[in-house]
Design a protein around this motif. Structure first.
Motif, mmCIF file in Angstrom:
data_model
loop_
_atom_site.group_PDB
_atom_site.id
_atom_site.type_symbol
_atom_site.label_atom_id
_atom_site.label_comp_id
_atom_site.label_asym_id
_atom_site.label_seq_id
_atom_site.Cartn_x
_atom_site.Cartn_y
_atom_site.Cartn_z
ATOM 1 N N GLN A 1 -5.943 69.640 53.243
ATOM 2 C CA GLN A 1 -5.466 69.803 51.869
ATOM 3 C C GLN A 1 -6.208 68.904 50.890
ATOM 4 O O GLN A 1 -6.406 69.274 49.730
ATOM 5 N N ARG A 2 -6.588 67.733 51.332
ATOM 6 C CA ARG A 2 -7.239 66.818 50.389
ATOM 7 C C ARG A 2 -8.574 67.358 49.893
ATOM 8 O O ARG A 2 -9.048 66.971 48.828
ATOM 9 N N TYR A 3 -9.183 68.277 50.660
ATOM 10 C CA TYR A 3 -10.450 68.853 50.222
ATOM 11 C C TYR A 3 -10.239 69.954 49.179
ATOM 12 O O TYR A 3 -11.187 70.434 48.572
ATOM 13 N N GLN A 4 -8.991 70.370 48.983
ATOM 14 C CA GLN A 4 -8.699 71.435 48.038
ATOM 15 C C GLN A 4 -8.114 70.915 46.726
ATOM 16 O O GLN A 4 -7.760 71.701 45.850
ATOM 17 N N LEU A 5 -8.022 69.601 46.582
ATOM 18 C CA LEU A 5 -7.336 69.036 45.423
ATOM 19 C C LEU A 5 -8.025 69.393 44.113
ATOM 20 O O LEU A 5 -7.371 69.733 43.128
ATOM 21 N N ASN A 6 -9.345 69.304 44.068
ATOM 22 C CA ASN A 6 -10.060 69.619 42.838
ATOM 23 C C ASN A 6 -9.877 71.078 42.441
ATOM 24 O O ASN A 6 -9.607 71.391 41.268
ATOM 25 N N ASP A 7 -10.032 71.983 43.429
ATOM 26 C CA ASP A 7 -9.846 73.408 43.137
ATOM 27 C C ASP A 7 -8.418 73.688 42.699
ATOM 28 O O ASP A 7 -8.186 74.457 41.752
ATOM 29 N N VAL B 1 -1.465 66.672 48.672
ATOM 30 C CA VAL B 1 -1.268 67.500 47.480
ATOM 31 C C VAL B 1 -0.060 67.011 46.683
ATOM 32 O O VAL B 1 -0.111 66.915 45.448
ATOM 33 N N SER B 2 1.032 66.687 47.369
ATOM 34 C CA SER B 2 2.245 66.243 46.680
ATOM 35 C C SER B 2 1.995 64.997 45.854
ATOM 36 O O SER B 2 2.404 64.900 44.693
ATOM 37 N N ILE B 3 1.318 64.013 46.439
ATOM 38 C CA ILE B 3 1.035 62.770 45.721
ATOM 39 C C ILE B 3 0.129 63.047 44.528
ATOM 40 O O ILE B 3 0.356 62.549 43.421
ATOM 41 N N HIS B 4 -0.909 63.853 44.749
ATOM 42 C CA HIS B 4 -1.863 64.157 43.676
ATOM 43 C C HIS B 4 -1.167 64.836 42.501
ATOM 44 O O HIS B 4 -1.384 64.467 41.345
ATOM 45 N N LEU B 5 -0.317 65.814 42.802
ATOM 46 C CA LEU B 5 0.356 66.551 41.729
ATOM 47 C C LEU B 5 1.423 65.697 41.053
ATOM 48 O O LEU B 5 1.643 65.822 39.847
#
Length: 308
Positions: A4-10, A47-51
Motif C-alpha cells: 500500500q505504501r507504494y500506492q500513496l502518491n497515486d 494508507v490510514s496514517i497518510h490520509l
C-alpha cells in the motif's frame, strides 16, 4: 510495510484531482475536516496514517495486530506530549537527566533480564535442521525487548510504549527482512546469496526518539468482523493483501512480539515446517482466493445494513 505504501502518491492524486476537485460538497467537507475515508484492508496502516495526516476522518479495518503501535504513535504523538511523557518516565524509572532514555533502553535490552527464550528458541535454534531467521544474540535482544514490553508498567506513558514497540519492530524487520520475503540469511535455508550479512550480525538498537508531523487525531481501528458503518461515508478504499503468506509467515513474528505470545506452537500448526510459525493464526479472509468473495459480500451487506 506492505504494497500500500507504494500506492500513496497515486491514491492522493486520485482523491485530490478525481474526487475533491470534482465534488464541491466533498471538498467543503474536507476543508472543514469532516470528510470520511474507510480503509477496508488497512494492514500496516500506511494508507490510514497518510490520509489522516492529509485531513481525512479515517476508519481502519482488518489491521494487523502489530500495526496498532505504529498507528497509535502516528495518530497521537506531538513534541509536547512526548516531552511530557519523557519527563514522567525519567521520574518513574529514576533515570538521570544526563542519561538518554534511548541509550538506557538499549543497555537494558543487551542484558539478560529473565526473559523467556521464545525467539531464540524458535527463530534462532542451534540445530542445523531448523530454519533460522535471527542469529542467537539478535534473538536474545528481541526476547529481552518482549520481556520489557510485557512486564514493565507503561500505563502512564502510552506514547513512549508505542514508540518503544514500533522501534523494536523496525529493528526486527531490518535484522531479518521480516516484512519482506522472510528468507533466511543462510543460503542453504533458502536465503538469496549476497544477503546483508553485515547488517544483521550486529545486535539491533532503538534509534533516537522521533515524532510524527502533521495533524493529530485518532483512527478507529477495527477488524473485518466488527465493522460498523458511519452514517455517511465519502470514500471506501479496498486493497486486499496479495497473499495469505504475508499473514501466516511474514507478519507472524511481529504479531508474536506485540501480543506477547509465548505459547509453544504445536507441530500440527506449523506453517510449511518452519519453526514456531502458526499457519492461520493471523490470517485474513480478504487474503485468500477461496474466501475473499464471501468476505467482500459480507462486508458490503453489513455496511448496507448499518447505513439503512
Amino acid at each position: 510495510m506492505g504494497s500500500q505504501r507504494y500506492q500513496l502518491n497515486d491514491l492522493s492524486n486520485i482523491l485530490q484531482l478525481g474526487v475533491l476537485d470534482q465534488d464541491p460538497v466533498l471538498r467543503a467537507k474536507h476543508i472543514q475536516g469532516n470528510a470520511s475515508f474507510i480503509d477496508t484492508c488497512s494492514g500496516s496502516g500506511a494508507v490510514s496514517i497518510h490520509l489522516r495526516q492529509a485531513g481525512w476522518l479515517v476508519q481502519s479495518i482488518d489491521s494487523e495486530p502489530y500495526a496498532w503501535y505504529w498507528n497509535y504513535y502516528a495518530m497521537h504523538c506531538t513534541n509536547e506530549s512526548l516531552e511530557e511523557e519523557l519527563k514522567r518516565y525519567r521520574e518513574l524509572q529514576g533515570i538521570p537527566m544526563e542519561v538518554c532514555v534511548v541509550d538506557w533502553w538499549n543497555n537494558m535490552l543487551k542484558q539478560s533480564n529473565g526473559a523467556k527464550p521464545h525467539f531464540e528458541k524458535h527463530y534462532a535454534p542451534n540445530d542445523s535442521c531448523t530454519r533460522m531467521y535471527y542469529q542467537p544474540h539478535v534473538a536474545r535482544w528481541i526476547d529481552n525487548a518482549l520481556h520489557m514490553h510485557t512486564t514493565y508498567s507503561w500505563e502512564d506513558t502510552p506514547l513512549l510504549h508505542a514508540f518503544f514497540v514500533s522501534e523494536v519492530l523496525q529493528a526486527m524487520i531490518k535484522a531479518a527482512n521480516t516484512s519482506g520475503t522472510m528468507k533466511s540469511f543462510y543460503s542453504q535455508w533458502g536465503g538469496p546469496t549476497g544477503h546483508r550479512l553485515n547488517d544483521i550480525t550486529q545486535c539491533p538498537s532503538i534509534r533516537p526518539i522521533w515524532s510524527i508531523a502533521g495533524p493529530v487525531g485518532e483512527a478507529l481501528v477495527q477488524d473485518a468482523t466488527t465493522f460498523k458503518a458511519p452514517d455517511q461515508t465519502d470514500v471506501i478504499y479496498f486493497n486486499p493483501p496479495s497473499s495469505v503468506h504475508q499473514y501466516a509467515s511474514c507478519y507472524h513474528l511481529l504479531n508474536v512480539f506485540v501480543n506477547g505470545d509465548y505459547k509453544e506452537p504445536k507441530s500440527s500448526e506449523l506453517h510449511g515446517g518452519k519453526s514456531g510459525i502458526s499457519s492461520d493464526a493471523y490470517s485474513s479472509p480478504f487474503s485468500k482466493y477461496t474466501t475473499v468473495t464471501q468476505a467482500w459480500n459480507q462486508w458490503i451487506e453489513q455496511a448496507q445494513m448499518q447505513a439503512s
